[in-house]
Design a protein around this motif. Structure first.
Motif, mmCIF file in Angstrom:
data_model
loop_
_atom_site.group_PDB
_atom_site.id
_atom_site.type_symbol
_atom_site.label_atom_id
_atom_site.label_comp_id
_atom_site.label_asym_id
_atom_site.label_seq_id
_atom_site.Cartn_x
_atom_site.Cartn_y
_atom_site.Cartn_z
ATOM 1 N N TRP A 211 23.176 14.376 -11.658
ATOM 2 C CA TRP A 211 23.265 13.278 -10.677
ATOM 3 C C TRP A 211 22.943 11.939 -11.350
ATOM 4 N N GLU A 212 21.826 11.902 -12.090
ATOM 5 C CA GLU A 212 21.468 10.589 -12.651
ATOM 6 C C GLU A 212 22.409 10.162 -13.769
ATOM 7 N N LEU A 213 22.884 11.111 -14.576
ATOM 8 C CA LEU A 213 23.858 10.729 -15.611
ATOM 9 C C LEU A 213 25.156 10.246 -14.962
ATOM 10 N N GLY A 214 25.579 10.953 -13.927
ATOM 11 C CA GLY A 214 26.815 10.581 -13.229
ATOM 12 C C GLY A 214 26.713 9.203 -12.598
ATOM 13 N N LYS A 215 25.585 8.937 -11.950
ATOM 14 C CA LYS A 215 25.403 7.633 -11.289
ATOM 15 C C LYS A 215 25.374 6.500 -12.307
ATOM 16 N N HIS A 216 24.928 6.829 -13.519
ATOM 17 C CA HIS A 216 24.860 5.801 -14.562
ATOM 18 C C HIS A 216 26.178 5.663 -15.321
ATOM 19 N N GLY A 217 27.053 6.641 -15.121
ATOM 20 C CA GLY A 217 28.367 6.565 -15.774
ATOM 21 C C GLY A 217 28.415 7.251 -17.131
ATOM 22 N N ILE A 218 27.510 8.199 -17.370
ATOM 23 C CA ILE A 218 27.484 8.871 -18.681
ATOM 24 C C ILE A 218 28.226 10.202 -18.603
ATOM 25 N N GLU A 219 29.104 10.405 -19.579
ATOM 26 C CA GLU A 219 29.931 11.616 -19.598
ATOM 27 C C GLU A 219 29.054 12.858 -19.778
ATOM 28 N N TRP B 289 0.820 -1.225 0.000
ATOM 29 C CA TRP B 289 0.000 0.000 0.000
ATOM 30 C C TRP B 289 0.849 1.268 0.000
ATOM 31 N N THR B 290 1.924 1.226 0.761
ATOM 32 C CA THR B 290 2.752 2.420 0.892
ATOM 33 C C THR B 290 3.544 2.631 -0.400
ATOM 34 N N ILE B 291 3.651 3.903 -0.812
ATOM 35 C CA ILE B 291 4.452 4.223 -1.988
ATOM 36 C C ILE B 291 5.747 4.872 -1.508
ATOM 37 N N GLU B 292 6.845 4.399 -2.035
ATOM 38 C CA GLU B 292 8.130 4.989 -1.663
ATOM 39 C C GLU B 292 8.654 5.799 -2.841
ATOM 40 N N ILE B 293 9.206 6.957 -2.491
ATOM 41 C CA ILE B 293 9.763 7.825 -3.543
ATOM 42 C C ILE B 293 11.169 8.259 -3.118
ATOM 43 N N ILE B 294 11.945 8.633 -4.124
ATOM 44 C CA ILE B 294 13.220 9.301 -3.832
ATOM 45 C C ILE B 294 12.878 10.787 -3.690
ATOM 46 N N ASP B 295 13.207 11.386 -2.555
ATOM 47 C CA ASP B 295 12.876 12.802 -2.335
ATOM 48 C C ASP B 295 13.805 13.665 -3.199
ATOM 49 N N GLN B 296 13.241 14.207 -4.293
ATOM 50 C CA GLN B 296 14.080 14.924 -5.269
ATOM 51 C C GLN B 296 14.472 16.324 -4.796
ATOM 52 N N THR B 297 13.848 16.792 -3.705
ATOM 53 C CA THR B 297 14.282 18.092 -3.173
ATOM 54 C C THR B 297 15.609 17.954 -2.426
ATOM 55 N N ARG B 298 15.988 16.694 -2.103
ATOM 56 C CA ARG B 298 17.231 16.465 -1.337
ATOM 57 C C ARG B 298 18.435 16.191 -2.227
ATOM 58 N N LEU B 299 18.175 15.769 -3.454
ATOM 59 C CA LEU B 299 19.293 15.470 -4.356
ATOM 60 C C LEU B 299 19.966 16.775 -4.791
ATOM 61 N N PRO B 300 21.239 16.771 -5.099
ATOM 62 C CA PRO B 300 22.117 15.612 -5.242
ATOM 63 C C PRO B 300 22.888 15.272 -3.971
ATOM 64 N N HIS B 301 22.684 16.055 -2.897
ATOM 65 C CA HIS B 301 23.574 15.902 -1.740
ATOM 66 C C HIS B 301 23.100 14.854 -0.750
ATOM 67 N N GLU B 302 21.788 14.553 -0.762
ATOM 68 C CA GLU B 302 21.269 13.526 0.147
ATOM 69 C C GLU B 302 20.364 12.590 -0.653
#
Ligand code: MRU
Length: 363
Positions: free
Chosen positions: A209-217, A18-31
């Motif tokens: 952040w997402e490109l870096g985490k995926h390894g894209i230049e 029932w619970t939905i989990e999200i990545i809190d995008q207001t905290r990225l890229p530092h948390e």
């Protein structure tokens, strides 16, 4: 997509179903913080405060918000009230109205007691649909990158993007970034110019952040650098997302997109817009009729970041007493758009071309 060695989506259902989990995008890229949404109020808060953002993800979060509302009260009145409250969270993206209408069509004919499970099932279908759609956008869009790569003699294809239209803005893959992820998978050398995207810095904070985490230049640039880079021949193609595209082919996206399209036009750089068909507003011909979200002045007057002592904080960057205005989106007219990359293929930015790809939706 990948965050270091783990596969993540921007939103998922927790073990309790029932619970939905999200990545809190207001905290990225530092948390990297995961937040649980349990109630309709949580879903509304997450969309309004932009813990979740990006047109497709707003729609999916709202769909689950309906499920959360139904767990408390599944009457007709509660369904309509939840739809109205979610619809009022953010005005510009079409996907919100689209997802809420999908929920209404599925739930309204049912008995109230059937609505909770049906709502979660329908939201899950929308998740699967979003992933397939974004993956298809990547499969079509990569052909543009592949064609350019043939002329580059092994050098990377330089792609400029604005805001964040990556997997964080959808469930997985993204729209504008999907062809880039696909190019990376296909081992086509790519390099991405990432506009920082003031005022909220979705480019610097989220796309990078997402490109870096995926390894894209990639390289982050200030919003005003794109035109200069195009004049120097350092941009091969622009690919951006959109929050609402009219049936006539006008494209509404994050503020500043229009200036990139103007610069691209002046420099002969192809300017493509990637979108799922849920972003098309078939009721509108002209982009001038799209409601443009006006956001708070503090987004312009203040900037968030990591301070030298390692704390996340905000600083004031505007002269005291100055007026500030903050339109969140702008419209790029169809004549500046080289093409639209959709899940059904690539077409010109016009009613005629869109209708060929989507005859049923165009009516
Ligand atoms: O204000 P935001 O961060 O929700 O704006 C997001 C954008 O402008 C994206 O480019 C758009 O939603 C396309 S996302 C696939």
């Amino acid at each position: 997509m990948w965050v270091d060695d783990e596969h993540y989506r921007s939103l998922w259902v927790a073990d309790d179903s029932w619970t939905i989990e999200i990545i809190d995008q207001t905290r990225l890229p530092h948390e990297f913080m995961i937040v649980s949404l349990v109630t309709l109020e949580h879903a509304i808060h997450a969309i309004k405060t932009m813990q979740v953002r990006g047109a497709p993800l707003i729609g999916i979060t709202a769909a689950y918000g309906i499920g959360m509302a139904m767990r408390v009260d599944s009457s007709d009145a509660a369904l309509e009230s939840a739809i109205a409250r979610l619809q009022a969270t953010r005005p510009t993206a079409s996907n919100l109205a689209w997802a809420l209408e999908e929920m209404r069509q599925r739930l309204a004919p049912l008995q109230p007691e059937e609505r909770i499970n049906a709502a979660y099932r329908r939201a899950r279908e929308l998740v699967d649909h979003d992933i397939m759609t974004c993956k298809s956008i990547g499969a079509h869009g990569v052909e543009l990158i592949r064609d350019i790569a043939k002329r580059k003699d092994g050098k990377p294809v330089n792609i400029l993007t604005h805001c964040n239209a990556g997997w964080l803005a959808t469930i997985d893959w993204g729209t504008a970034l999907s062809p880039i992820y696909r190019a990376y998978e296909d081992e086509i050398p790519v390099h991405v110019w990432v506009d920082e995207t003031r005022p909220r810095n979705q480019g610097a904070a989220l796309t990078a952040w997402e490109l870096g985490k995926h390894g894209i230049e990639h390289t982050v640039i200030v919003d005003n650098a794109g035109g200069h880079l195009m004049q120097l021949g350092l941009v091969d193609i622009c690919i951006v997302g959109t929050d609402r595209t009219t049936a006539g082919g006008d494209v509404c996206n994050k503020i500043g997109t229009y200036l990139k399209a103007l610069a691209a036009h002046d420099n002969g750089v192809p300017f493509f817009v990637a979108l799922p068909s849920s972003t098309i507003d078939w009721s509108l011909e002209s982009g001038a009729d799209i409601p443009i979200e006006q956001r708070g002045s503090e987004e312009v007057s203040h900037v968030y970041g990591l301070t030298d002592d390692g704390a996340v904080g905000r600083v004031d960057v505007v002269a005291p007493g100055s007026e500030v205005v903050n339109p969140a989106f702008d419209v790029t007219p169809r004549h500046l758009v080289t093409g639209l990359i959709t899940e059904q293929g690539i077409c010109g930015a016009s009613r005629e071309e869109l209708t060929k790809l989507f005859p049923v939706q165009a009516g």
